[in-house]
Design a protein around this motif. Structure first.
Motif, PDB file in Angstrom:
ATOM      1  N   MET A 166    -141.255 -65.200  27.323  1.00 23.74           N
ATOM      2  CA  MET A 166    -140.909 -64.346  26.187  1.00 23.74           C
ATOM      3  C   MET A 166    -142.103 -64.152  25.259  1.00 23.74           C
ATOM      4  SD  MET A 166    -136.957 -65.304  25.175  1.00 23.74           S
ATOM      5  CE  MET A 166    -137.274 -67.036  24.828  1.00 23.74           C
ATOM      6  N   THR A 167    -142.921 -65.199  25.122  1.00 19.60           N
ATOM      7  CA  THR A 167    -144.110 -65.104  24.264  1.00 19.60           C
ATOM      8  C   THR A 167    -145.063 -64.018  24.774  1.00 19.60           C
ATOM      9  OG1 THR A 167    -143.937 -67.442  23.695  1.00 19.60           O
ATOM     10  CG2 THR A 167    -146.057 -66.388  23.301  1.00 19.60           C
ATOM     11  N   LYS A 168    -145.173 -63.899  26.090  1.00 21.76           N
ATOM     12  CA  LYS A 168    -146.023 -62.867  26.682  1.00 21.76           C
ATOM     13  C   LYS A 168    -145.536 -61.455  26.341  1.00 21.76           C
ATOM     14  CE  LYS A 168    -147.419 -65.723  30.635  1.00 21.76           C
ATOM     15  NZ  LYS A 168    -147.325 -65.884  32.113  1.00 21.76           N
ATOM     16  N   LEU A 169    -144.232 -61.345  26.069  1.00 19.17           N
ATOM     17  CA  LEU A 169    -143.660 -60.042  25.721  1.00 19.17           C
ATOM     18  C   LEU A 169    -143.737 -59.773  24.221  1.00 19.17           C
ATOM     19  CD1 LEU A 169    -140.457 -60.138  27.991  1.00 19.17           C
ATOM     20  CD2 LEU A 169    -142.624 -58.978  28.457  1.00 19.17           C
ATOM     21  N   GLY A 170    -144.188 -60.755  23.461  1.00 16.29           N
ATOM     22  CA  GLY A 170    -144.317 -60.597  22.017  1.00 16.29           C
ATOM     23  C   GLY A 170    -142.991 -60.773  21.287  1.00 16.29           C
ATOM     24  N   ILE A 171    -142.672 -61.987  20.929  1.00 15.46           N
ATOM     25  CA  ILE A 171    -141.395 -62.276  20.265  1.00 15.46           C
ATOM     26  C   ILE A 171    -141.422 -61.794  18.817  1.00 15.46           C
ATOM     27  CG2 ILE A 171    -139.805 -64.085  19.507  1.00 15.46           C
ATOM     28  CD1 ILE A 171    -140.808 -65.782  21.862  1.00 15.46           C
ATOM     29  N   GLU A 172    -140.464 -60.959  18.465  1.00 19.52           N
ATOM     30  CA  GLU A 172    -140.322 -60.516  17.070  1.00 19.52           C
ATOM     31  C   GLU A 172    -139.193 -61.266  16.362  1.00 19.52           C
ATOM     32  OE1 GLU A 172    -139.968 -56.233  17.009  1.00 19.52           O
ATOM     33  OE2 GLU A 172    -142.155 -56.060  16.802  1.00 19.52           O
ATOM     34  N   GLN A 173    -138.191 -61.621  17.125  1.00 15.35           N
ATOM     35  CA  GLN A 173    -137.056 -62.347  16.541  1.00 15.35           C
ATOM     36  C   GLN A 173    -136.365 -63.127  17.654  1.00 15.35           C
ATOM     37  OE1 GLN A 173    -134.391 -59.862  14.242  1.00 15.35           O
ATOM     38  NE2 GLN A 173    -132.720 -61.333  14.408  1.00 15.35           N
ATOM     39  N   ILE A 174    -135.945 -64.341  17.355  1.00 18.20           N
ATOM     40  CA  ILE A 174    -135.261 -65.150  18.374  1.00 18.20           C
ATOM     41  C   ILE A 174    -134.223 -66.045  17.696  1.00 18.20           C
ATOM     42  CG2 ILE A 174    -136.986 -66.999  18.322  1.00 18.20           C
ATOM     43  CD1 ILE A 174    -136.463 -67.314  21.363  1.00 18.20           C
ATOM     44  N   GLU A 175    -133.100 -66.203  18.351  1.00 13.27           N
ATOM     45  CA  GLU A 175    -132.036 -67.082  17.866  1.00 13.27           C
ATOM     46  C   GLU A 175    -131.462 -67.844  19.050  1.00 13.27           C
ATOM     47  OE1 GLU A 175    -127.741 -66.852  15.484  1.00 13.27           O
ATOM     48  OE2 GLU A 175    -128.620 -65.048  16.370  1.00 13.27           O
ATOM     49  N   SER A 176    -131.329 -69.145  18.901  1.00 10.43           N
ATOM     50  CA  SER A 176    -130.755 -69.991  19.944  1.00 10.43           C
ATOM     51  C   SER A 176    -129.531 -70.708  19.382  1.00 10.43           C
ATOM     52  CB  SER A 176    -131.774 -71.017  20.438  1.00 10.43           C
ATOM     53  OG  SER A 176    -131.193 -71.861  21.419  1.00 10.43           O
ATOM     54  N   VAL A 177    -128.392 -70.514  20.019  1.00 11.35           N
ATOM     55  CA  VAL A 177    -127.136 -71.125  19.565  1.00 11.35           C
ATOM     56  C   VAL A 177    -126.745 -72.215  20.549  1.00 11.35           C
ATOM     57  CG1 VAL A 177    -124.714 -70.725  19.017  1.00 11.35           C
ATOM     58  CG2 VAL A 177    -126.421 -68.954  18.512  1.00 11.35           C
ATOM     59  N   PRO A 178    -126.631 -73.472  20.095  1.00 16.01           N
ATOM     60  CA  PRO A 178    -126.256 -74.552  21.021  1.00 16.01           C
ATOM     61  C   PRO A 178    -124.834 -74.373  21.533  1.00 16.01           C
ATOM     62  CG  PRO A 178    -126.221 -75.331  18.757  1.00 16.01           C
ATOM     63  CD  PRO A 178    -126.801 -73.956  18.716  1.00 16.01           C
ATOM     64  N   PRO A 179    -124.543 -74.898  22.709  1.00 13.90           N
ATOM     65  CA  PRO A 179    -123.201 -74.769  23.265  1.00 13.90           C
ATOM     66  C   PRO A 179    -122.181 -75.549  22.443  1.00 13.90           C
ATOM     67  CG  PRO A 179    -124.514 -76.274  24.574  1.00 13.90           C
ATOM     68  CD  PRO A 179    -125.445 -75.654  23.588  1.00 13.90           C
ATOM     69  N   THR A 180    -120.971 -75.056  22.390  1.00 12.24           N
ATOM     70  CA  THR A 180    -119.897 -75.713  21.655  1.00 12.24           C
ATOM     71  C   THR A 180    -119.014 -76.510  22.602  1.00 12.24           C
ATOM     72  OG1 THR A 180    -118.374 -73.854  21.910  1.00 12.24           O
ATOM     73  CG2 THR A 180    -119.861 -73.805  20.001  1.00 12.24           C
ATOM     74  N   ILE A 199    -129.216 -67.568  23.976  1.00 13.24           N
ATOM     75  CA  ILE A 199    -130.427 -67.095  23.299  1.00 13.24           C
ATOM     76  C   ILE A 199    -130.355 -65.584  23.109  1.00 13.24           C
ATOM     77  CG2 ILE A 199    -132.943 -66.848  23.488  1.00 13.24           C
ATOM     78  CD1 ILE A 199    -132.906 -69.474  25.125  1.00 13.24           C
ATOM     79  N   THR A 200    -130.632 -65.147  21.891  1.00 12.51           N
ATOM     80  CA  THR A 200    -130.777 -63.723  21.589  1.00 12.51           C
ATOM     81  C   THR A 200    -132.215 -63.500  21.139  1.00 12.51           C
ATOM     82  OG1 THR A 200    -128.475 -63.569  20.889  1.00 12.51           O
ATOM     83  CG2 THR A 200    -129.944 -61.796  20.190  1.00 12.51           C
ATOM     84  N   VAL A 201    -132.905 -62.527  21.764  1.00  9.92           N
ATOM     85  CA  VAL A 201    -134.325 -62.327  21.481  1.00  9.92           C
ATOM     86  C   VAL A 201    -134.657 -60.841  21.359  1.00  9.92           C
ATOM     87  CG1 VAL A 201    -134.972 -62.347  23.939  1.00  9.92           C
ATOM     88  CG2 VAL A 201    -136.671 -62.959  22.202  1.00  9.92           C
ATOM     89  N   VAL A 202    -135.572 -60.530  20.449  1.00 11.01           N
ATOM     90  CA  VAL A 202    -136.125 -59.187  20.290  1.00 11.01           C
ATOM     91  C   VAL A 202    -137.624 -59.287  20.551  1.00 11.01           C
ATOM     92  CG1 VAL A 202    -136.493 -57.233  18.732  1.00 11.01           C
ATOM     93  CG2 VAL A 202    -134.392 -58.591  18.564  1.00 11.01           C
ATOM     94  N   THR A 203    -138.142 -58.435  21.442  1.00 18.51           N
ATOM     95  CA  THR A 203    -139.562 -58.486  21.813  1.00 18.51           C
ATOM     96  C   THR A 203    -140.252 -57.140  21.582  1.00 18.51           C
ATOM     97  OG1 THR A 203    -138.986 -57.934  24.106  1.00 18.51           O
ATOM     98  CG2 THR A 203    -139.173 -60.272  23.544  1.00 18.51           C
ATOM     99  N   ALA A 224    -132.175 -58.626  24.034  1.00 21.91           N
ATOM    100  CA  ALA A 224    -131.253 -59.121  25.053  1.00 21.91           C
ATOM    101  C   ALA A 224    -130.643 -60.439  24.604  1.00 21.91           C
ATOM    102  CB  ALA A 224    -131.969 -59.302  26.383  1.00 21.91           C
ATOM    103  N   THR A 225    -129.539 -60.747  25.230  1.00 20.11           N
ATOM    104  CA  THR A 225    -128.899 -62.049  25.027  1.00 20.11           C
ATOM    105  C   THR A 225    -128.608 -62.655  26.394  1.00 20.11           C
ATOM    106  OG1 THR A 225    -127.040 -63.212  24.006  1.00 20.11           O
ATOM    107  CG2 THR A 225    -126.588 -61.027  24.884  1.00 20.11           C
ATOM    108  N   PHE A 226    -128.754 -63.970  26.501  1.00 20.43           N
ATOM    109  CA  PHE A 226    -128.555 -64.642  27.784  1.00 20.43           C
ATOM    110  C   PHE A 226    -128.370 -66.137  27.541  1.00 20.43           C
ATOM    111  CE2 PHE A 226    -133.073 -64.185  26.926  1.00 20.43           C
ATOM    112  CZ  PHE A 226    -133.539 -65.488  27.032  1.00 20.43           C
ATOM    113  N   SER A 227    -127.876 -66.848  28.548  1.00 20.61           N
ATOM    114  CA  SER A 227    -127.820 -68.306  28.496  1.00 20.61           C
ATOM    115  C   SER A 227    -128.938 -68.854  29.373  1.00 20.61           C
ATOM    116  CB  SER A 227    -126.462 -68.824  28.962  1.00 20.61           C
ATOM    117  OG  SER A 227    -126.202 -68.415  30.293  1.00 20.61           O
TER     118      SER A 227
END
Length: 294
Positions: A269-283, A225-229, A253-256
């Motif tokens: 993350m919602t409490k921090l105010g999500i501006e952008q989020i991307e979730s990449v499934p495992p390969t 997950i990559t997120v901007v708050t 930040a980015t994290f698994s």
């Protein structure tokens, strides 16, 4: 779907080296099973047992409900096999070798052969000793695909082929699957396995460490997950279920994340105010490397 290949508690030792330890898996008609693992894991030993080249020490190995060692001649009438390094007769042309393989098998389709020669862009008039590794591989693939079999065993089949030829091979395998054939595919090209395989069997140090459908296996690994708050994100680092947290900036930040706690993490993350989020499934590579590394 009928069971074509049945391997159960297969064991094989070479002197004091235990190559296979209770290996079990199946292959059914109309499906592609990806058989993967690091070098020395036991893939080739398993395939050699299935082909009746070597005998097992213990366990069961059957194809078409026939013992692969005791009834190998009957089994071979209905299978096609391509190794990772095709050895050819140097003074015969590619076309002559393909015709010979088709005649030995006894169930060839000349029209399909001609179509495959065109698709794989092979010059069948050249002698095999002048062929590159890729062209030798094409001869093996064309010969195997030009005959009517119920089981196709591919061991690193696209070794030496360029990406265009790899794509053509993958299209041909998909057609085999649609026609109800069973395919056992061993490949180091994980993207190839990921595209073609219905189920994956991962072997490591002679043991099956994971098996199942790709969708099932992906539940065992974590999405990235990559997120901007709007608010500083560093407090997420200590949240339960988050791994490999890396702050790109105070607000990104980015994290698994463990599948079981993704919902809780989303609330945080919602409490921090999500501006952008991307979730990449495992390969498949993520899953493979997890077992390979540890």
């Amino acid at each position: 779907m009928s069971e074509i290949v049945k391997v159960q508690k297969l064991q094989k030792s070479f002197a004091k080296v235990e190559a296979l330890k209770d290996v079990s898996f199946t292959v059914h008609s109309g499906e592609v099973v990806g058989f993967i693992g690091p070098n020395g894991a036991g893939k080739s030993t398993t395939l050699r047992i299935l082909l009746g080249i070597i005998n097992r020490n213990a366990g069961e190995a059957k194809i078409f409900n026939k013992d692969v060692w005791q009834e190998s001649l009957e089994v071979h009438k209905r299978i096609s096999y391509v190794p990772g390094d095709v050895a050819l007769w140097g003074n015969l042309t590619g076309g002559e070798i393909i015709d010979l393989f088709m005649k030995l098998h006894g169930n060839g389709d000349k029209g399909k052969k001609e179509r495959l020669i065109q698709r794989f862009e092979l010059d069948p008039s050249k002698k095999a000793k002048s062929y590159s590794k890729g062209n030798r591989q094409k001869v093996g693939l064309i010969a195997a695909l030009s005959v009517e079999s119920d089981l196709y065993i591919f061991d690193e089949p696209t070794s030496g082929l360029d990406p265009l030829m790899e794509a053509i091979f993958q299209e041909e395998v998909e057609q085999l699957k649609k026609s109800g054939k069973a395919i056992l595919l061993s490949s180091h090209i994980l993207s190839e396995v990921e595209r073609l395989a219905d189920r994956v069997v991962i072997i490591r140090a002679g043991q099956i460490v994971e098996s199942g459908t790709l969708s099932k296996l992906r539940h065992l690994t974590r999405p990235t997950i990559t997120v901007v708050t709007k608010e500083p994100i560093k407090e997420l680092a200590d949240t339960s279920g988050i791994h490999d947290f890396k702050a790109i900036s105070p607000y990104q930040a980015t994290f698994s994340a463990d599948q079981s706690v993704v919902n809780d993490i989303m609330i945080q993350m919602t409490k921090l105010g999500i501006e952008q989020i991307e979730s990449v499934p495992p390969t498949l590579e993520d899953l493979f490397m997890r077992h390979y590394e540890g």
